[in-house]
Design an enzyme around this catalytic site. Structure first.
Site, PDB file in Angstrom:
ATOM      1  N   THR B  97      40.951  41.329  38.183  1.00  0.00           N
ATOM      2  CA  THR B  97      39.854  40.477  37.740  1.00  0.00           C
ATOM      3  C   THR B  97      39.571  39.476  38.843  1.00  0.00           C
ATOM      4  O   THR B  97      40.417  38.632  39.177  1.00  0.00           O
ATOM      5  CB  THR B  97      40.208  39.739  36.431  1.00  0.00           C
ATOM      6  N   LYS B 172      34.099  41.397  32.138  1.00  0.00           N
ATOM      7  CA  LYS B 172      35.453  40.873  31.949  1.00  0.00           C
ATOM      8  C   LYS B 172      35.425  39.363  31.748  1.00  0.00           C
ATOM      9  O   LYS B 172      36.206  38.808  30.958  1.00  0.00           O
ATOM     10  CB  LYS B 172      36.340  41.232  33.155  1.00  0.00           C
ATOM     11  N   LYS B 240      42.761  31.255  36.400  1.00  0.00           N
ATOM     12  CA  LYS B 240      42.011  31.856  37.513  1.00  0.00           C
ATOM     13  C   LYS B 240      40.734  32.518  36.979  1.00  0.00           C
ATOM     14  O   LYS B 240      39.637  32.339  37.506  1.00  0.00           O
ATOM     15  CB  LYS B 240      42.914  32.868  38.236  1.00  0.00           C
TER      16      LYS B 240
END
Lengths: 294, 294
Positions: B97, B172, B240
């Protein structure tokens, strides 16, 4: 002789619930603020009673489904309320979502009149009420919960006894914390998807089977995409529930930063005149915020 | 001859994914920053390669699963990176990701070397990776997605093609918005339940079948109750992902008030040294806020 049940409060939820009691072959008496709302049910076999007190005289069980704490107090404690007509040993079940303090206060009054009391708020909305598939969160004595089982079985698919009177309401408040934040999650994800150029329908399809899965995503997400803002559950009522939640939290000094944010954003829907739309209209507030940024 | 797949990045996710490729009878080559992390896989039939470039030379497919955008850039673009060894027509699939911009930048470089590129981040965490039941969100050309199908089938239970390169990552990010707020919902509901005197286990049981239902409630709620903070997905990685999400949102001027709040609260976990715990440790931040209020 069939069991007698009085149903007080015939609205979006109360009507299908009373209908399921008729289907389960209870003898059903009804009373509501506006008589016309009971016409359909009376055509199906329910019997109108002119006041909560008069209704209470005929009933072994009384269920109430009204909007807010003052309404419940009026149903039970007013001059023509349930307590004025209660038969000895009758079991009162308030299925409204109201403050735990109201549940405890009304329980004391009902017991002082020789009755019994359970608080039994529900989750599942209009569709759950119609299908007889509500989740029921009950507070009160175990013996009373057991006695009410045939009623709960006619209305819901799952009944959980959560402790003494008031604990049904407290559990429902947990439910509303979850529903509120899951709703915000879906609103932000869809607005983000649209603004970055994704097809939001494909996005929903891609994420709904994984760790992002929720009832809100499946049920409210699709309605947001089609612009269907008809109420499954009204913003005004969600705000009432969040107000009770935040008051209870403040009293116990529990910080709920996310829940408070949801309530603030829903207040923007109410300011825009959308209080009687379904909670999925929260996405309109996020969309307006995004539009302001342009 | 069996299809050759190179797996770069052998960590919590990359190891079980590479294992599932071995089970599906691909010929698997591995490379990782630390060679020792590949020992188990090499004992099971995987073959070590000294650099991403050397690995790329032997492989028709290359999958990468690393932590952050700079790691992906290094894997593909560094002196000994994938692009330095890429065979003509090889298909690179980055399953990390990372930012959509990184996906697009690496795709351009791979295509310039005669290769193909898909961004295909996943949801489902360690358990999903182990079970071969990840949800896979793919961006890229339809022909490349079709070609990668045997790989995706070995790793996941559902693959959705979300549009051109970058759209896998954007999808995502939507997933992470949902996961973050659903997680906050569960944390607030459980802390509230405890502080008002409910048995939180009974509360979870009462609400999990209705409109409050979510993957987070079922999977993270129970871990919060037993105090199991081992990572299914680490707070540092969720942060993150939320950083990338909030950066992408800011660039498009999409306000995400709830997602920003979740990130701020997870920052308090990081400040408390809990960045390597599972995201369910967010409840500790809410509990500390509650304790401060006393």
């Amino acid at each position: 002789m069939p069991t007698t049940v009085g149903a007080i409060g015939i609205g979006i939820m109360g009507e299908p619930m009373a209908r399921n009691l008729l289907r389960a072959e209870f003898t059903v008496f009804v009373h509501s603020r506006t008589r016309a709302t009971t016409d359909r049910l009376c055509g199906e076999g329910a019997q109108w009673r002119d006041s909560a007190a008069v209704l209470a005289r005929s009933c072994e069980f009384i269920i109430s489904m009204v909007n807010d704490s003052p309404d419940v107090e009026a149903v039970y404690l007013a001059e023509n309320g349930v307590c004025a007509g209660l038969s000895r040993g009758a079991l009162c079940i308030d299925m409204s979502t109201v403050s735990p303090d109201t549940a405890r206060k009304v329980a004391r009054a009902v017991e002082a009149c020789g009755g019994r009391f359970l608080d039994a708020p529900v989750s599942g909305g209009k569709t759950g009420a119609e299908a007889g598939k509500l989740s029921i969160m009950v507070g009160g004595d175990a013996a009373d919960v057991a006695r009410a089982k045939p009623i709960f079985d006619a209305l819901g698919k799952a009944t959980v006894h959560c402790g003494p009177v008031g604990n049904g309401q407290l559990t429902k408040l947990c439910n509303q914390i979850l529903c509120g934040l899951n709703l915000l999650a879906v609103s932000e994800a869809i607005v983000f998807a649209k603004q970055v150029g994704l097809d939001p329908k494909v996005m929903l399809e891609a994420v709904r089977g994984g760790a992002a899965a929720s009832w809100a995503l499946d049920n409210l997400g699709t309605r947001m995409l089609t612009g269907d803002f008809a109420p499954m559950f009204m913003i005004d009522l969600q705000q009432k529930d969040l107000r009770i939640t935040l008051e209870a939290a403040l009293a116990r000094r529990v910080p709920l930063p996310g829940t408070a944010l949801v309530s603030q954003l829903l207040a923007a829907n109410q300011a825009a005149g959308e209080g009687r739309e379904g909670t999925q209209a929260l996405i309109k507030t996020i969309e307006r915020l995004a539009a302001m940024n342009r």
